[in-house]
Structures are given as structure tokens and as C-alpha cells.
Enzyme design. Structure first.
Site, mmCIF file in Angstrom:
data_model
loop_
_atom_site.group_PDB
_atom_site.id
_atom_site.type_symbol
_atom_site.label_atom_id
_atom_site.label_comp_id
_atom_site.label_asym_id
_atom_site.label_seq_id
_atom_site.Cartn_x
_atom_site.Cartn_y
_atom_site.Cartn_z
ATOM 1 N N TYR A 137 38.444 44.299 49.482
ATOM 2 C CA TYR A 137 39.867 44.049 49.712
ATOM 3 C C TYR A 137 40.121 43.097 50.887
ATOM 4 C CZ TYR A 137 41.558 47.410 46.251
ATOM 5 O OH TYR A 137 41.869 48.051 45.076
ATOM 6 N N LYS A 195 26.919 52.131 45.732
ATOM 7 C CA LYS A 195 26.157 51.506 44.655
ATOM 8 C C LYS A 195 24.956 50.774 45.274
ATOM 9 C CE LYS A 195 25.345 50.381 40.411
ATOM 10 N NZ LYS A 195 24.785 51.333 39.449
ATOM 11 N N ASP A 227 28.637 54.860 39.280
ATOM 12 C CA ASP A 227 28.653 55.015 37.820
ATOM 13 C C ASP A 227 28.382 56.474 37.443
ATOM 14 O OD1 ASP A 227 26.125 54.597 38.889
ATOM 15 O OD2 ASP A 227 25.366 53.410 37.215
ATOM 16 N N ASP A 251 39.496 53.099 44.789
ATOM 17 C CA ASP A 251 40.624 52.698 43.938
ATOM 18 C C ASP A 251 40.355 53.117 42.494
ATOM 19 O OD1 ASP A 251 42.988 51.276 43.117
ATOM 20 O OD2 ASP A 251 41.656 49.730 42.333
ATOM 21 N N ASP A 255 42.005 56.600 39.936
ATOM 22 C CA ASP A 255 42.776 56.541 38.684
ATOM 23 C C ASP A 255 42.157 57.513 37.672
ATOM 24 O OD1 ASP A 255 44.505 54.600 39.692
ATOM 25 O OD2 ASP A 255 44.468 53.403 37.849
HETATM 26 C C1 IPM Z 1 46.300 51.655 44.649
HETATM 27 C C2 IPM Z 1 46.728 50.385 43.942
HETATM 28 C C3 IPM Z 1 46.589 49.201 44.904
HETATM 29 C C4 IPM Z 1 45.126 49.103 45.294
HETATM 30 C C5 IPM Z 1 47.120 47.865 44.358
HETATM 31 C C6 IPM Z 1 48.556 47.966 43.895
HETATM 32 C C7 IPM Z 1 46.979 46.743 45.355
HETATM 33 O O1 IPM Z 1 45.982 50.217 42.787
HETATM 34 O O2 IPM Z 1 46.923 52.002 45.677
HETATM 35 O O3 IPM Z 1 45.392 52.314 44.180
HETATM 36 O O4 IPM Z 1 44.351 48.410 44.629
HETATM 37 O O5 IPM Z 1 44.747 49.717 46.280
HETATM 38 MG MG MG Z 2 44.730 51.862 42.347
#
Ligand code: IPM
Ligand code: MG
Length: 358
Positions: A137, A195, A227, A251, A255
């Protein structure tokens, strides 16, 4: 009367509507638990950029340092170049305020909400500590000869000893504290996820981890490649207690974690620098197709508000909000935490408000 000074960035898409439910809950618990606060609204978002051409100015980042916390709805507009406003606002806060911990709890409240057969609330209950100021990032690099056959893109990940050390130490302390809160059974386990088998410089994470671990003999150490971690999160989510990992891997796996909880609608996160101004947000994006429809789930924004209360030291209020959300989901009255629950955003907010006093 003095109180907390809280910045509010409602943002784009569904951001304003979900955040409003978080703010309603904040107002209610302030009255119930007896604290005061003042909100300071900031307009930064994709739509603000389209109207004014303005991103977050440096002077505003300085101003944010004087707040106690910031609550953010969602950032991202389909008519704005991807990443421009996200980097300015979300990463502006994370980098500008040096919010090196991204704390992302993953908790399933009712088996019916989750996607995995036979996995219930006892199985899915862990926390990801995502490094939040380094890694890919930092975005050192760029593109060359764009649009030609010679085009290339380079991006370098940054991992400093200090950057790894502070987030790994936070994760060990967090794991220890959580285990103590449940009376030590089960004990604390911290899983490092990297990794290093393919990206050899990731070895720095393991070296720092081993050194910091010496101060935490009571915390069981564990290590997985990212992974395999994805595989274990589905196969045996009950294994996990606390995970610490890089910015990008954090990140991605959160999800996946959000889906284990039932969906993006309920996942919340704290972007934290202990003892300093920190930012709290739902993990989901701006979901433009649902904007203004009053159909999305506000529980992520409400849970983010609870995380902010913990950061502010308002533990009773935080527990009250968490308890309300938990009871509501456990009761089965909310069939799903996505846009198809059949319960409007505002109605779900009201259901949480009604639970606060019990
Ligand atoms: C998160 C989001 C952000 C990230 C994006 C919107 C920049 O996906 O907070 O997880 O990648 O950190
Ligand atoms: Mg995210």
C-alpha cells in the site's frame, strides 16, 4: 460540557445511510451511559470531488489529529477514477494519522447467517490484526511506457522492522487480553500469516515474530502461509484466535472473513494508533447500486461505532451496543445481513436501538 470530538465522514453511496444508524446508536448510548460528544462533519468523498475537485488537504489531516476519533461511512464513486478518493480519504487517514493497526473481528452470531455447513458461533470467532501503514500500500513504483508493447509496472512492498514489531506486539497483547477476558480457556493463540516461502523478504515477519514472542510465553505461536490460511479459514475456522498479517493479505483475508460472519454488511474495523486519534469504519464499500434505497444492513457501521467506544474507553457503552447487536442476531429476527434481508436500513437501526435498553 466537554466531551469527545468525533469527526464524521459520511462519504459515498450507502455510506451516509449506514453511518446515520451508527450515529443514532451513539446518541442513544451517550444518554444511557452518560458521556458527551460533539460531531464535526467532513465532506470528503467521490461526489464532493466531482462537485469541487477537492481531495483531503494536508491541513485537514493536521486538524484530524486534534479529534478523539473519526467515523467513516464508505468511499468510492463510479464516476471517479478508481482509487483516487479512496487513497486520499481512507489511506490519507491511515497513513496521515499513522493508524498502524487495522483491527477486524470476525464473529458469527447465528449459524443460519453463515455459509459453512455445521459451523456456528463457537467455531467462527477470531480477530485479524492487519498491518495498516506499510506493505504494497506504500505504493513505491509506477508504470513506464504506458500503452506501448514495452509497458511495465513496478510496485515494491515495504516492511520495516519497526513497522512489523509494533503491529505484532499489539497482536500479542490483544490475544493475551482477549484470553484473559474469557478466563484463560481456551488460551491465547496468535497466528502469523505471510508468504515467506515465495516472497523471501517476508521472512522479516517471522524474525520479528520470534523475537516479540519471547515477551509472551503465555501466547501459543502459530504460523501459516496466506494461501493455506484461506483454506483453513473455510475448513477449520475454529482453529483461529488472533491472526496478524501484512496490509494486503489482511485486506484479502478479511473479505473472506466477512463472508464467514454472514456478509460484508456486518463486518467492522478499527484503524488504530493506540492512545491517539483513530478511525472506525464498516469494511464494506459504497455499493452505489443500493445508495438511497434504504435496504442495506447498517450493522457493520453500528459495530464500528462500538469499536470506537472501546477505543474511547467507554467500555460500558461499547458492551451495550455489542450486546444489542448480538442479541438481535441470535434471536433469529434478522434473516440475513445483506441487502435482501427484507428489513430496511432504518428499521434495522431501530431494532438495535430498542435492544440497547434491555
Ligand atoms: C478495506 C478496503 C480498502 C483497502 C480500499 C477501499 C482502499 O478494501 O478497507 O479493506 O484496500 O484497504
Ligand atoms: Mg478491503
Amino acid at each position: 460540557m466537554s466531551g469527545y470530538k468525533i469527526g464524521v465522514i459520511r462519504g459515498d453511496g450507502i455510506g451516509p445511510e449506514v453511518l446515520q444508524e451508527g450515529l443514532n446508536v451513539l446518541e442513544a448510548v451517550a444518554a444511557l451511559d452518560g458521556f458527551h460528544y460533539e460531531l464535526v462533519d467532513y465532506p470528503y468523498s467521490g461526489s464532493h470531488y466531482l462537485e469541487t475537485g477537492e481531495l483531503v488537504p494536508e491541513s485537514v489531516i493536521e486538524e484530524w489529529k486534534g479529534l478523539d476519533a473519526v467515523l467513516l461511512g464508505a468511499i468510492g464513486h463510479p464516476d471517479v477514477e478508481p482509487g483516487l478518493v479512496e487513497r486520499s480519504v481512507i489511506l490519507g487517514l491511515r497513513f496521515g494519522l499513522d493508524l498502524y493497526v487495522n483491527l477486524r473481528p470476525i464473529k458469527l452470531y447465528a449459524e443460519s447467517l453463515g455459509p459453512l455447513k455445521g459451523k456456528g458461533p463457537d467455531d467462527i470467532d477470531f480477530t485479524v490484526v492487519r498491518e495498516n501503514t506499510e506493505g504494497l500500500y506504500v505504493q513505491i513504483g509506477g508504470r513506464k511506457s504506458v500503452g506501448t508493447p514495452e509497458e511495465m509496472a513496478i510496485v515494491t512492498g515495504v516492511y520495516t522492522w519497526k513497522g512489523c514489531e509494533r503491529v505484532i506486539r499489539y497482536a500479542f497483547e490483544f490475544a493475551r487480553k482477549q484470553a484473559a477476558a474469557r478466563g484463560g480457556d481456551p488460551g491465547a493463540r496468535l497466528t502469523l500469516v505471510d508468504k515467506a516461502n515465495a516472497i523471501r523478504p517476508h521472512q522479516i515477519w517471522q524474525d520479528v515474530f520470534d523475537q516479540v514472542a519471547e515477551d509472551f510465553p503465555d501466547v501459543e505461536r502459530d504460523h501459516q502461509y496466506v494461501d493455506a490460511c484461506c483454506m483453513w479459514m473455510i475448513k477449520n475456522p475454529e482453529w483461529f484466535d488472533v491472526i496478524v498479517t501484512t496490509n494486503l493479505f489482511g485486506d484479502i483475508i478479511t473479505d473472506l472473513g466477512a463472508m464467514l460472519q454472514g456478509g460484508m454488511g456486518i463486518a467492522a474495523s478499527g484503524n488504530i494508533h493506540p492512545g491517539q486519534t483513530s478511525m472506525f469504519e464498516p469494511i464494506h464499500g459504497s455499493a452505489p447500486k443500493y445508495a438511497g434505497e434504504n435496504v442495506v444492513c447498517p450493522l457493520g457501521a453500528i459495530a464500528a461505532t462500538a469499536m470506537m467506544l472501546t477505543h474511547l474507553g467507554e467500555d460500558a457503552a461499547a458492551a451495550r451496543v455489542e450486546g444489542a447487536v448480538a442479541r438481535l442476531l441470535e434471536s433469529g429476527r434478522i434473516p440475513s445481513v445483506d441487502a435482501r434481508s427484507g428489513i430496511s436500513t432504518s428499521a434495522m437501526g431501530e431494532m438495535v436501538l430498542a435492544e440497547l435498553e434491555t
